[in-house]
Design a protein around this motif. Structure first.
Motif, PDB file in Angstrom:
ATOM      1  N   ALA A 121       0.850  -1.193   0.000  1.00  0.00           N
ATOM      2  CA  ALA A 121       0.000   0.000   0.000  1.00  0.00           C
ATOM      3  C   ALA A 121       0.877   1.231   0.000  1.00  0.00           C
ATOM      4  O   ALA A 121       1.981   1.228   0.506  1.00  0.00           O
ATOM      5  CB  ALA A 121      -0.922  -0.002   1.223  1.00  0.00           C
ATOM      6  N   PHE A 157      -0.609   5.995   2.980  1.00  0.00           N
ATOM      7  CA  PHE A 157      -1.821   6.746   3.248  1.00  0.00           C
ATOM      8  C   PHE A 157      -1.794   7.322   4.654  1.00  0.00           C
ATOM      9  O   PHE A 157      -1.180   6.790   5.568  1.00  0.00           O
ATOM     10  CB  PHE A 157      -3.045   5.835   3.136  1.00  0.00           C
ATOM     11  CG  PHE A 157      -3.357   5.421   1.734  1.00  0.00           C
ATOM     12  CD1 PHE A 157      -2.964   6.183   0.656  1.00  0.00           C
ATOM     13  CD2 PHE A 157      -4.066   4.239   1.496  1.00  0.00           C
ATOM     14  CE1 PHE A 157      -3.261   5.807  -0.637  1.00  0.00           C
ATOM     15  CE2 PHE A 157      -4.351   3.855   0.205  1.00  0.00           C
ATOM     16  CZ  PHE A 157      -3.947   4.634  -0.859  1.00  0.00           C
ATOM     17  N   GLN A 201      -6.431   5.469   5.004  1.00  0.00           N
ATOM     18  CA  GLN A 201      -6.336   4.020   5.133  1.00  0.00           C
ATOM     19  C   GLN A 201      -7.673   3.426   5.563  1.00  0.00           C
ATOM     20  O   GLN A 201      -8.066   2.352   5.092  1.00  0.00           O
ATOM     21  CB  GLN A 201      -5.243   3.647   6.147  1.00  0.00           C
ATOM     22  CG  GLN A 201      -3.831   3.863   5.626  1.00  0.00           C
ATOM     23  CD  GLN A 201      -2.783   3.496   6.654  1.00  0.00           C
ATOM     24  OE1 GLN A 201      -3.067   3.433   7.856  1.00  0.00           O
ATOM     25  NE2 GLN A 201      -1.555   3.275   6.195  1.00  0.00           N
ATOM     26  N   ASN A 212     -11.514   9.173  -1.081  1.00  0.00           N
ATOM     27  CA  ASN A 212     -10.214   8.515  -0.976  1.00  0.00           C
ATOM     28  C   ASN A 212      -9.213   9.027  -2.004  1.00  0.00           C
ATOM     29  O   ASN A 212      -8.045   9.289  -1.686  1.00  0.00           O
ATOM     30  CB  ASN A 212     -10.386   7.000  -1.148  1.00  0.00           C
ATOM     31  CG  ASN A 212      -9.139   6.227  -0.805  1.00  0.00           C
ATOM     32  OD1 ASN A 212      -8.455   6.533   0.167  1.00  0.00           O
ATOM     33  ND2 ASN A 212      -8.817   5.218  -1.598  1.00  0.00           N
ATOM     34  N   ASP A 237      -9.914   3.407   2.543  1.00  0.00           N
ATOM     35  CA  ASP A 237      -9.491   2.359   1.612  1.00  0.00           C
ATOM     36  C   ASP A 237      -9.928   0.987   2.117  1.00  0.00           C
ATOM     37  O   ASP A 237     -10.393   0.143   1.336  1.00  0.00           O
ATOM     38  CB  ASP A 237      -7.975   2.413   1.446  1.00  0.00           C
ATOM     39  CG  ASP A 237      -7.497   1.547   0.301  1.00  0.00           C
ATOM     40  OD1 ASP A 237      -7.865   1.848  -0.845  1.00  0.00           O
ATOM     41  OD2 ASP A 237      -6.786   0.559   0.554  1.00  0.00           O
ATOM     42  N   THR A 238      -9.801   0.749   3.419  1.00  0.00           N
ATOM     43  CA  THR A 238     -10.244  -0.523   4.002  1.00  0.00           C
ATOM     44  C   THR A 238     -11.756  -0.678   3.886  1.00  0.00           C
ATOM     45  O   THR A 238     -12.257  -1.769   3.568  1.00  0.00           O
ATOM     46  CB  THR A 238      -9.836  -0.592   5.488  1.00  0.00           C
ATOM     47  OG1 THR A 238      -8.415  -0.434   5.599  1.00  0.00           O
ATOM     48  CG2 THR A 238     -10.252  -1.927   6.098  1.00  0.00           C
ATOM     49  N   SER A 259      -3.922   7.986   8.162  1.00  0.00           N
ATOM     50  CA  SER A 259      -4.769   7.016   8.873  1.00  0.00           C
ATOM     51  C   SER A 259      -6.219   7.088   8.397  1.00  0.00           C
ATOM     52  O   SER A 259      -6.874   6.050   8.227  1.00  0.00           O
ATOM     53  CB  SER A 259      -4.713   7.287  10.385  1.00  0.00           C
ATOM     54  OG  SER A 259      -5.142   8.623  10.671  1.00  0.00           O
TER      55      SER A 259
END
Length: 385
Positions: A29, A32, A37, A225, A40-41, A34
């Motif tokens: 990855a 990014f 991230q 994002n 993205d998750t 936090s």
């Protein structure tokens, strides 16, 4: 031709804010923040959950008896699968060359073209009064065959894109694993359809609702994002590609099935099955199996393809319905005309026979008038029926 050519090959365009430090292409990855991230998750989770639900709902439309019936006479299924895995990958490859797309763009489009058919094709086939059983069986067969054919086609066609740039970038093992895992929820749906058919309708509807809601959620999260980088997906080249791909599949699918002399219902079914791709599976593969440095915001391309796929399919259905209605009206008019002609001929024969037996010429003229009047009176009622 393509002003964005090469832009997709620059890693700095992939990270939020279009800025990213130099990293290895095999890293998991980009760096990014936090919050990014977490987004993205969340995107990964939504894509996987939606795909699982969609595959369960797809399985709920499959009946083992229908599959075995079509496999005993496999001509229609064989032609449909052949068309699916020949026309769409070739179309994606040619469009990538035609629009002079970059490596990552061409790869994303090729993956979309190599994907199996989606469950939207089943709905469109029914709307076109196609063969619903063939549509479901073809979708199921293309999904199973995708385990071997999709990686093979990607390997063959990616070599003709930019071989050096794609060296080691296509995660074949991850793609095969994703395809195998997708068969599990599909099998669950088939079992539910066999054991608990009363729930399958609800599951299928829930899958379609989730598809619509998740599309909106994915759009919002993708914009949050990727920021302004998401707009790169809306370049003229990618818009043109996403518009031409499904249309080419629809037209060539119908033409090839007609060349093999399938009946009209099967032709319309193959038409829809060819142009409709499993965009949920494509998005999940692009987002989850590829690293962000390679694919960037291009996991959004299947949603763009979905929009054009829906619009063009609805247009085809509308044209078919209008044409079908006109044909039925013409057939009804011919039936009414034939019925009136038969009715008039029989009445005239009956009157003439009666006049010959009575020997009254004047009576023949009077009865002919009566027959004509009766026929004219019968026309409105016959037309209204």
């Amino acid at each position: 031709m393509n002003k964005t050519k090469g832009a997709f090959d620059s890693p700095e365009l992939w990270s939020p804010g279009c800025r990213q430090s130099s990293t290895s292409l095999t890293s998991l990855a980009p760096p990014f923040a936090s919050g990014q991230q977490a987004i993205d998750t969340a995107l990964n989770i939504i894509l996987i959950v939606v795909l699982l639900v969609i595959m369960v709902s797809l399985g709920c439309t499959i009946e083992i008896a229908k599959i075995t019936t079509h496999l005993r006479r496999p001509k229609g299924v064989a032609i449909a699968v052949l068309v699916q895995y020949s026309i769409m990958p070739l179309t994606a490859f040619i469009l990538g060359k035609l629009f002079q797309l970059g490596t990552s763009e061409s790869l994303a489009i090729l993956i979309c073209g190599c994907c199996p058919g989606g469950n939207l094709s089943n709905i469109f086939s029914l709307a076109l009064r196609g063969d619903g059983n063939l549509s479901v069986v073809m979708t199921a067969c293309s999904m199973v065959l995708a385990i071997g054919l999709m990686p093979l086609l990607l390997y063959l066609y990616s070599g003709g894109l930019y071989e050096d740039d794609l060296q080691g970038k296509v995660p074949y093992k991850g793609i095969i694993t994703s395809l195998v895992l997708m068969l599990i929820p599909c099998a669950i749906g088939i079992i539910l359809n066999e054991k608990k058919p009363q729930y399958t309708g609800l599951i299928t509807k829930a899958g379609m609702v989730m598809l619509l809601l998740s599309s909106a959620a994915i759009i919002v999260l993708s914009v949050a994002n990727m920021g302004s980088c998401i707009m790169v997906v809306f370049s003229p080249s990618l818009l043109g590609t996403s518009a031409l791909m499904p249309l080419t599949g629809f037209l060539l699918g119908y033409a090839v099935s007609a060349a093999f002399k399938l009946d009209d219902r099967c032709r319309r079914t193959v038409c829809m099955e060819t142009g409709c791709q499993n965009v949920q599976l494509c998005s999940a593969i692009l987002k989850v199996t590829f690293t962000p440095e390679i694919i960037g915001p291009l996991y959004f391309f299947p949603l763009l393809y979905l929009l054009f796929q829906l619009g063009e399919a609805f247009l085809i259905i509308l044209v078919f319905r209008i044409h079908d209605r006109k044909m039925k009206a013409n057939d009804a008019a011919k039936i009414i005309s034939a019925s009136v002609d038969t009715f008039s001929a029989e009445e005239i024969k009956s009157v003439s026979r009666h006049c010959r037996n009575s020997g009254k010429p004047g009576k023949q003229y009077t009865d002919s008038e009566a027959v004509a009047l009766t026929t004219l009176q019968a026309l409105p009622s016959a037309a209204s029926s």
